[in-house]
Design a protein around this motif. Structure first.
Motif, PDB file in Angstrom:
ATOM      1  N   GLU A  27       3.183  63.917  45.177  1.00 18.13           N
ATOM      2  CA  GLU A  27       3.845  62.696  44.703  1.00 18.13           C
ATOM      3  C   GLU A  27       3.173  62.107  43.460  1.00 18.13           C
TER       4      GLU A  27
ATOM      5  N   VAL B  23       0.415  53.925  51.465  1.00 18.15           N
ATOM      6  CA  VAL B  23       1.789  53.795  51.964  1.00 18.15           C
ATOM      7  C   VAL B  23       1.984  54.642  53.223  1.00 18.15           C
TER       8      VAL B  23
ATOM      9  N   ARG C 223       2.771  53.164  57.002  1.00 21.27           N
ATOM     10  CA  ARG C 223       3.887  53.594  57.854  1.00 21.27           C
ATOM     11  C   ARG C 223       3.389  54.074  59.216  1.00 21.27           C
TER      12      ARG C 223
ATOM     13  N   GLN D  47      12.605  60.889  53.178  1.00 27.73           N
ATOM     14  CA  GLN D  47      11.644  59.852  52.820  1.00 27.73           C
ATOM     15  C   GLN D  47      10.800  60.239  51.594  1.00 27.73           C
TER      16      GLN D  47
ATOM     17  N   THR E 125       3.101  47.296  52.520  1.00 29.16           N
ATOM     18  CA  THR E 125       3.783  48.069  51.472  1.00 29.16           C
ATOM     19  C   THR E 125       4.179  49.429  52.060  1.00 29.16           C
ATOM     20  N   TYR E 126       5.510  49.669  52.120  1.00 29.38           N
ATOM     21  CA  TYR E 126       5.999  50.869  52.794  1.00 29.38           C
ATOM     22  C   TYR E 126       6.783  51.819  51.887  1.00 29.38           C
ATOM     23  N   TYR E 127       7.014  51.410  50.652  1.00 29.63           N
ATOM     24  CA  TYR E 127       7.866  52.218  49.776  1.00 29.63           C
ATOM     25  C   TYR E 127       7.281  52.283  48.371  1.00 29.63           C
TER      26      TYR E 127
ATOM     27  N   VAL F 280       8.635  54.152  44.363  1.00 32.71           N
ATOM     28  CA  VAL F 280       9.660  54.933  43.684  1.00 32.71           C
ATOM     29  C   VAL F 280       9.383  54.938  42.187  1.00 32.71           C
TER      30      VAL F 280
ATOM     31  N   ILE G 259      16.313  50.778  47.135  1.00 33.34           N
ATOM     32  CA  ILE G 259      15.005  50.151  47.380  1.00 33.34           C
ATOM     33  C   ILE G 259      14.759  49.024  46.385  1.00 33.34           C
TER      34      ILE G 259
ATOM     35  N   ARG H  41      14.361  45.572  48.385  1.00 35.42           N
ATOM     36  CA  ARG H  41      12.963  45.368  48.739  1.00 35.42           C
ATOM     37  C   ARG H  41      12.257  44.485  47.715  1.00 35.42           C
TER      38      ARG H  41
ATOM     39  N   HIS I  38       4.961  54.704  39.153  1.00 40.50           N
ATOM     40  CA  HIS I  38       5.440  54.320  40.475  1.00 40.50           C
ATOM     41  C   HIS I  38       5.448  52.801  40.630  1.00 40.50           C
TER      42      HIS I  38
ATOM     43  N   PHE J 295       5.783  49.950  43.643  1.00 38.54           N
ATOM     44  CA  PHE J 295       5.582  49.865  45.086  1.00 38.54           C
ATOM     45  C   PHE J 295       6.285  48.617  45.618  1.00 38.54           C
TER      46      PHE J 295
END
Length: 282
Positions: free
Chosen positions: A177, A192, A196, A215, A251-253, A255, A265, A269, A278, A280
């Motif tokens: 990632e 992250v 989760r 995910q 913080t769960y995401y 992109v 998102i 969010r 990224h 967050f």
């Protein structure tokens, strides 16, 4: 006359000669006509069948057409067989060439990895099998809302036993990632995943969190299975497991907004921070 009377057989002979001479023109015409015809040999007990020149020519043409069709079919069949054989040879040659390219590429990768390992060993760079892993904790300690560091384990409400496979999965997802991202971004990606793991809204093992459907895009496109973690990824995971945080526990995401094709998102969010490419979200 006296001679004739004495030899009376002369008279019939003269008559026959006269008739022969008079019939010669007719006989010659009939011979010419017969040369233009063809008489087939009769079967036993049947009358001869006379075939005219036109009938003979028609039968000859039929026989030629039959022979020509048969010959053409044989030629076409032979050409098809030769074409199939040629295509098979080309396909085989292509496969051999592709296999040779793959072997060459693998040899180059192997040589490059050997050179890289040698360079790292001589420069003292830490790799995945180095002492960083030895200092990585074997247990994670959580409360309902946060990941605790190792010194706060007495406050934990539940504990997660961390295996070597869990660590490797974390290192690979960080590498897949955030390979080109800043070091802080690598730690944040690991944060992250651990957030989760702690949350009741996500699976309860690191493996299940990472492989949860739709995910993490590198898992979906296969990149996750191909990467090998570098030193930064290993170090970032070790720090995250030890309690170091670049993003909050809720913080769960994350992109990459410049690459994302779905803005769900971003619309639904709350943004926390942007690190490198990224962004967050809570």
């Amino acid at each position: 006359m006296e001679f004739i009377k004495r030899n009376q057989w002369i008279t019939p002979l003269l008559g026959v000669l006269f008739i022969f001479v008079m019939s010669m023109p007719f006989w010659m015409d009939n011979r010419t006509t017969q040369e233009e015809t063809f008489t087939e040999l009769p079967m036993w007990g049947t009358k001869p069948v006379v075939a005219s020149a036109s009938t003979l020519e028609a039968r000859t043409n039929i026989n030629f057409v039959t022979w020509n069709n048969t010959h053409t079919k044989k030629v076409v069949k032979q050409v098809k067989a030769e074409t199939v054989a040629a295509q098979a040879k080309v396909t085989k040659a292509k496969k051999i060439a592709e296999q040779a390219k793959i072997k060459t590429a693998h040899a180059k990768i192997k040589a490059a990895n050997a050179r890289s390992a040698k360079a790292k060993a001589s420069s003292g760079i830490v790799t995945a099998s180095s002492s960083i892993n030895h200092s990585t904790p074997t247990h994670l300690y959580f409360t309902r809302t946060e990941l605790l560091n190792q010194k706060e384990k007495s406050e934990a409400t539940w504990t997660y036993a961390l295996s070597s496979k869990d660590r490797l999965l974390l290192e690979r997802i960080v590498m897949a990632e955030a390979e080109g991202e800043p070091y802080e971004g690598k730690v944040a990606v690991a944060n992250v995943v651990l957030n989760r793991l702690r949350s009741a809204n996500f699976p309860k093992t690191i493996k299940d969190v990472i492989y949860q459907r739709y995910q993490f895009s590198p898992v979906n496109n296969g990149r996750f299975d191909r990467v090998q973690p570098n030193a930064d990824s290993v170090k970032a995971v070790s720090e995250a497991l030890s309690g170091h945080k670049q993003v909050p526990d809720d913080t769960y995401y994350f992109v990459s907004l410049s690459l994302a094709t779905d803005d769900t998102i971003e619309r639904t969010r709350t943004k926390v921070v942007q690190i490198g490419h990224h962004t967050f979200f809570k």
